[in-house]
Design a protein around this motif. Structure first.
Motif, PDB file in Angstrom:
ATOM      1  N   GLY A 161       2.195 -31.484  10.781  1.00  0.00           N
ATOM      2  CA  GLY A 161       3.317 -30.616  11.125  1.00  0.00           C
ATOM      3  C   GLY A 161       2.800 -29.487  11.997  1.00  0.00           C
ATOM      4  O   GLY A 161       2.392 -28.447  11.512  1.00  0.00           O
ATOM      5  N   ALA A 210      -0.787 -27.070   6.797  1.00  0.00           N
ATOM      6  CA  ALA A 210      -0.406 -25.661   6.689  1.00  0.00           C
ATOM      7  C   ALA A 210       1.115 -25.535   6.675  1.00  0.00           C
ATOM      8  O   ALA A 210       1.776 -25.901   7.657  1.00  0.00           O
ATOM      9  CB  ALA A 210      -0.986 -24.862   7.856  1.00  0.00           C
ATOM     10  N   LYS A 239      -0.108 -17.143  12.055  1.00  0.00           N
ATOM     11  CA  LYS A 239      -0.759 -18.281  12.710  1.00  0.00           C
ATOM     12  C   LYS A 239      -2.238 -17.990  12.971  1.00  0.00           C
ATOM     13  O   LYS A 239      -3.102 -18.851  12.765  1.00  0.00           O
ATOM     14  CB  LYS A 239      -0.035 -18.656  14.003  1.00  0.00           C
ATOM     15  N   GLU A 255       4.817 -34.137  14.577  1.00  0.00           N
ATOM     16  CA  GLU A 255       5.894 -33.154  14.648  1.00  0.00           C
ATOM     17  C   GLU A 255       7.229 -33.869  14.870  1.00  0.00           C
ATOM     18  O   GLU A 255       7.368 -34.638  15.820  1.00  0.00           O
ATOM     19  CB  GLU A 255       5.666 -32.145  15.776  1.00  0.00           C
TER      20      GLU A 255
HETATM   21  C1  LIG Z   1       6.512 -23.789   8.975  1.00  0.00           C
HETATM   22  S1  LIG Z   1       6.117 -25.057  10.052  1.00  0.00           S
HETATM   23  C2  LIG Z   1       4.366 -24.995   9.977  1.00  0.00           C
HETATM   24  C3  LIG Z   1       3.779 -25.406  11.266  1.00  0.00           C
HETATM   25  C4  LIG Z   1       2.250 -25.270  11.367  1.00  0.00           C
HETATM   26  N1  LIG Z   1       1.581 -26.159  10.433  1.00  0.00           N
HETATM   27  C5  LIG Z   1       1.835 -23.861  11.122  1.00  0.00           C
HETATM   28  O1  LIG Z   1       1.216 -23.562  10.107  1.00  0.00           O
HETATM   29  O2  LIG Z   1       2.110 -23.041  11.985  1.00  0.00           O
HETATM   30  C6  LIG Z   1       6.580 -26.433   9.091  1.00  0.00           C
HETATM   31  C7  LIG Z   1       6.115 -27.736   9.620  1.00  0.00           C
HETATM   32  O3  LIG Z   1       6.417 -28.704   8.662  1.00  0.00           O
HETATM   33  C8  LIG Z   1       7.198 -29.735   9.204  1.00  0.00           C
HETATM   34  N2  LIG Z   1       8.195 -30.114   8.200  1.00  0.00           N
HETATM   35  C9  LIG Z   1       8.719 -29.338   7.245  1.00  0.00           C
HETATM   36  N3  LIG Z   1       9.606 -30.016   6.499  1.00  0.00           N
HETATM   37  C10 LIG Z   1       9.642 -31.257   7.026  1.00  0.00           C
HETATM   38  C11 LIG Z   1      10.382 -32.439   6.730  1.00  0.00           C
HETATM   39  N4  LIG Z   1      11.247 -32.471   5.732  1.00  0.00           N
HETATM   40  N5  LIG Z   1      10.177 -33.525   7.483  1.00  0.00           N
HETATM   41  C12 LIG Z   1       9.311 -33.499   8.500  1.00  0.00           C
HETATM   42  N6  LIG Z   1       8.567 -32.416   8.851  1.00  0.00           N
HETATM   43  C13 LIG Z   1       8.748 -31.324   8.116  1.00  0.00           C
HETATM   44  C14 LIG Z   1       7.839 -29.142  10.421  1.00  0.00           C
HETATM   45  O4  LIG Z   1       8.090 -30.117  11.381  1.00  0.00           O
HETATM   46  C15 LIG Z   1       6.799 -28.142  10.887  1.00  0.00           C
HETATM   47  O5  LIG Z   1       5.876 -28.778  11.690  1.00  0.00           O
END
Ligand SMILES: C[S@@+](CC[C@H](N)C(=O)[O-])C[C@H]1O[C@@H](n2cnc3c(N)ncnc32)[C@H](O)[C@@H]1O
Length: 381
Positions: free
Chosen positions: A60, A218, A33, A89
């Protein structure tokens, strides 16, 4: 486009945010992060905010740490510029974690409006569901925070649980197993003592947002989904919300690292990262440059694109006698990054030689690191 068939947990399909323990262990035992925020920070030096505000969108937010670090960097660079920060989110737990990252931001940068929604990627930057019925049902909370200190804001933000319970329920898509919102929901937060000066930049229900200076994408998708899905459903819709001069930073894993070496010790043919950046850039170029608006792409060279992060471990922890907790943290990080489904994992956990495999790789590399890649989409006209 077909997503891999979801696995069953109790009576509902596996949802990507079900494996919370892996995610939370990963974010606390690695530097990803902080390193992603640093990478995004490089783009802050290339944007020219225009009045009335600097507008950013986080596609996200996850646990909100990347966003919080980017906001700290933004305050350092633009201390007197009002910020409109919009984040999406779908997971209630992650939304709660992201909210917990905000009190100090409101205290340090009073001219901040934060908007969090559970809308889909193509809807969330505009704060407008695509379906008319969803627009009708959309729940909108406008919450002016009273007081002046991070403590004041932290207390009020901690009391928003009812709103999360009401607004952030999910159901699973019968088609893909992916989480869907039960009710489209938007939460708007700002300091009451700055409501007057922020009046014209506080989003209003039914008015679509546009023209972002920065979009952060990201790790916004499951790595095994197709390039078409990533571009059509997520990256191209996000890029279209950029203002002229706006920049979208995309970050994803490459798997060209000891992390994947651990995974291939157990699953030799595993290949979760099938859409390297060049593939996505080619597909995005095609998708975006169809109309008059022109975009350019920055991310061809490895120098500018690739970066690594590592698992936190003291030197003595990865010496000849690696402790079990370090091995488990390393294994967890490798499994999390490769997005191995729980049912396959449970099978392997029964045998236990995965820790030996992990130890061999850590010894070979003197630690554990991972590689991400990034590219930037710039809107020119
Ligand atoms: C690995 S986390 C990354 C969070 C942040 N961007 C970071 O880099 O720390 C994945 C993000 O993608 C979103 N996400 C992944 N697949 C998703 C889906 N099918 N529908 C909705 N959101 C999704 C999750 O809610 C989460 O916020």
């Amino acid at each position: 486009m077909t997503d891999p068939l979801p696995i069953k947990i109790d009576d509902h399909p596996f949802r990507f945010f079900d494996n919370r323990e892996k995610y939370l262990l990963f974010v606390t035992t690695t530097s990803e992060k902080a390193v992603i925020a640093e990478r995004v920070g490089r783009e802050l030096g290339r944007i020219n905010p225009r009045p009335p505000a600097l507008k950013i969108f986080d596609a996200g937010m996850g646990n909100g740490v990347v966003l919080r670090r980017v906001l700290q960097d933004m305050h350092c660079r633009f201390p007197t510029v009002p910020f409109v920060v919009v984040g999406k989110e779908i997971s209630m737990e992650d939304t709660r974690l992201s909210l917990d990252e905000l009190p100090d931001r409101f205290a340090e940068h009073p001219q901040t409006v934060v908007v969090i929604s559970n809308l889909y990627y193509a809807e969330a930057p505009g704060l407008m569901p695509n379906q008319a019925a969803a627009q009708e049902n959309m729940q909108w909370w406008d919450v002016p925070l009273t007081g002046k200190t991070a403590h004041d804001f932290s207390k009020q933000i901690g009391e928003l649980d009812d709103i999360l319970q009401q607004g952030w329920q999910t159901k699973s898509s019968t088609k893909t197993g992916n989480p869907l919102y039960v009710t489209p929901s938007v939460l708007v937060l700002y300091r009451e003592d700055h409501a007057f000066s922020l009046h014209d930049i506080i989003p209003q229900r039914g008015k679509s947002m546009q023209d972002y200076d920065l979009v952060i994408a990201a790790q916004p998708y499951r790595s095994r989904t197709s390039a078409d899905f990533k571009v059509d459903k997520i990256l191209a819709p996000l890029a279209r919300f950029l203002g002229v001069g706006g920049r979208m930073v995309v970050v994803q894993s490459t798997g060209l690292d000891p992390g994947m070496e651990i995974i291939r010790q157990v699953w030799p043919n595993e290949d979760p990262f099938l859409t390297p950046r060049h593939t996505l850039i080619t597909a995005l170029k095609e998708a975006l440059n169809k109309d008059t608006t022109s975009y350019t792409f920055d991310g061809a060279s490895d120098d500018r694109s690739l970066f690594t992060y590592h698992m936190h471990a003291l030197p003595e922890e990865i010496g000849s006698n690696i402790g079990t907790s370090t091995l488990l943290a390393a294994w967890n990080a490798a499994v999390y990054v490769a997005q191995i489904e729980d049912d396959r994992l449970n099978e392997v956990l029964r045998h236990g030689d995965y820790l030996e495999a992990t130890k061999r790789v850590i010894h070979r590399h003197g630690g554990l690191w991972f590689q991400d890649e990034s590219f930037v989409v710039v809107r020119n006209t």
